[in-house]
Write an enzyme that holds these catalytic residues in place. Structure first.
Site, PDB file in Angstrom:
ATOM      1  N   ASP A 224       0.783  -1.232   0.000  1.00  0.00           N
ATOM      2  CA  ASP A 224       0.000   0.000   0.000  1.00  0.00           C
ATOM      3  C   ASP A 224       0.820   1.290   0.000  1.00  0.00           C
ATOM      4  O   ASP A 224       0.473   2.240  -0.661  1.00  0.00           O
ATOM      5  CB  ASP A 224      -0.899   0.049   1.241  1.00  0.00           C
ATOM      6  CG  ASP A 224      -1.777  -1.171   1.376  1.00  0.00           C
ATOM      7  OD1 ASP A 224      -1.562  -2.166   0.665  1.00  0.00           O
ATOM      8  OD2 ASP A 224      -2.687  -1.135   2.217  1.00  0.00           O
TER       9      ASP A 224
ATOM     10  N   GLU B 153       2.678  -8.561  11.671  1.00  0.00           N
ATOM     11  CA  GLU B 153       2.292  -8.205  10.299  1.00  0.00           C
ATOM     12  C   GLU B 153       3.537  -8.107   9.419  1.00  0.00           C
ATOM     13  O   GLU B 153       3.588  -8.618   8.302  1.00  0.00           O
ATOM     14  CB  GLU B 153       1.576  -6.851  10.328  1.00  0.00           C
ATOM     15  CG  GLU B 153       1.203  -6.334   8.965  1.00  0.00           C
ATOM     16  CD  GLU B 153       0.309  -5.106   9.032  1.00  0.00           C
ATOM     17  OE1 GLU B 153       0.132  -4.560  10.149  1.00  0.00           O
ATOM     18  OE2 GLU B 153      -0.209  -4.701   7.988  1.00  0.00           O
TER      19      GLU B 153
END
Ligand code: GLC
Length: 433
Positions: free
Chosen positions: A169, A399
């Protein structure tokens, strides 16, 4: 002294517990709070984590994702199966009128590659055979959609309309292309920075543009043709192109195994040829790397990122490109025991802790390592595998990981990292339940 076998056995149990904790019934959230829905490429990777200990659940992860497939063939990047107010932007902002609710963009299509693995490695053959019958036609529709709607001019290189489609992203690769996008003119409250420190997340100037694009898709009534014509952000993303290429090859292998051969599979073969003929457009002989390409400004996205290594996964690196690219990789790997940073440490935009500007993502490593093995670079593949293992030994199932210290970056108790540990990094002692 840590007993290695005990440590691995303990981590395997923790990884299973992470998936079970994140299981909302048929789909697994990436992590509670920060990402409370089903994400496309997360679920594909997560299915591999379920596979060693719960085969039906592994398949279910993929069928729940495919249950949100659009009539056009598109498989959404997020499926909002159940309401949650811990995430922004939710279904009201996306404005999609489908059931289940979803976003209107997609994510890197690693799913077909995963389905091929599930099909080959599932021990319950009756289960595998029955699942594959419905899934393969859905995958074909998804891949046809990619090529027809995202490359309507047959250039060989599909386009992406949003940094969120890349799954990377906040990569510096998107900075220039994103700057050309206007900002939204309405106020909003982000939720991500209430879960994670702002120093690890994108800036407001990026979020304003992310949201402008979301609005734009809705205003275009999600029409593929109009969006292709007018979207202010339109990028040949080298990571999507590589993952799609590999996945199409895997899908065709799968089709062959189960005896599917028709006009659609013939069309996909042609599309592979087109991409093979076009990929050199993304090669830069100054950096000796692959880069994404901004089709609006007609310029290369010059940031040096790990996406530029994914053509190995696709088999798209030519003989002349292989050695120069391996030399870049060798230097890159010298920077840290932990591997491999999402942005090259010598890149001016490198930030070891900020989203996709430095931190390490384990599933990206998995794909790069597979590609390196395919090309016969076992030593580098091994180094990336060890660098990945070092991350989870250091700080668990996060993550992502700080590129230099291996510390947590982003959310904790993260599904795809737990899945990669179970399937890839610690598999030897995993017993099927
Ligand atoms: C972030 C990542 C994206 C991922 C999602 C859920 O948005 O950039 O790749 O799919 O989180 O984990």
């Amino acid at each position: 002294m840590i007993n290695i076998e005990n440590r691995d056995a303990h981590l395997i149990e923790e990884a299973k517990a992470t998936l079970i904790k994140n299981d909302l019934g048929g789909y697994t959230v990436p992590t509670h709070g920060l990402y409370p829905f089903q994400w496309n490429w997360d679920s594909a990777i997560v299915a591999l984590g379920w596979l060693p200990f719960d085969e039906p659940r592994a398949w279910e992860e993929t069928t729940s994702l495919l249950s949100a497939q659009w009539k056009s063939g598109m498989v959404p990047h997020v499926v909002f199966h159940k309401h949650s107010d811990t995430y922004f932007p939710g279904p009201d902002i996306w404005g999609v009128q489908n059931s289940p609710d979803s976003t209107s963009i997609t994510q890197p299509p690693v799913l077909a590659s995963v389905i091929k693995i599930l099909f080959e490695e599932t021990e319950d053959r009756a289960l595998a055979e029955s699942q594959i019958k419905t899934i393969v036609p859905q995958l074909i529709d998804y891949h046809l959609w990619w090529y027809k709607q995202r490359d309507p001019e047959n250039t060989g290189l599909v386009v992406s309309y949003h940094p969120w489609e890349s799954g990377m992203d906040n990569s510096p690769a998107w900075d220039a292309a994103l700057e050309a996008v206007p900002c939204v003119d309405w106020e909003y409250t982000r939720r991500d920075t209430s879960h994670i420190d702002a120093s690890e997340r994108p800036h407001k100037k990026e979020y304003d543009r992310f949201l402008y694009l979301v609005d734009f898709f809705r205003k275009m009534n999600f029409d593929d043709t109009l969006i292709y014509q007018d979207c202010p952000y339109r990028v040949n993303d080298v990571s999507i192109i590589s993952i799609l290429h590999r996945a199409t090859k895997d899908l065709l292998t799968l089709c062959e195994k189960i005896g599917v051969s028709n006009d659609q599979t013939a069309y996909l073969v042609k599309r592979l040829d087109l991409t093979e003929g076009a990929i050199s457009k993304l090669w830069c002989s100054e950096t000796n790397m692959f880069h994404s390409f901004d089709t609006r400004s007609n310029t290369m996205c010059k940031a040096r990122t790990s996406a530029g290594l994914l053509p190995f996964f696709a088999g798209l690196v030519s003989e002349q490109q292989t050695q120069p690219l391996i030399s870049v990789l060798d230097k890159w790997l010298e920077h840290s025991t932990y591997a491999i940073s999402s942005t090259h440490p010598d890149d001016p935009n490198y930030e070891p802790q900020r989203y996709w500007r430095g931190p390490i993502w384990i599933h990206i490593n998995w794909m790069i390592a597979i590609g390196l093995e395919d090309y016969g670079f076992s030593q580098q593949a091994q180094r990336i595998t060890e660098g990945s293992r070092a991350c989870i030994y250091k700080s668990g199932f996060n993550e992502s990981f700080h590129a230099e210290t291996g510390a947590r970056s982003g959310g904790a108790d993260f599904s795809w990292t737990a899945a990669m540990a179970l399937y890839w990094l610690l598999p030897n002692t995993t017993e099927k339940g």
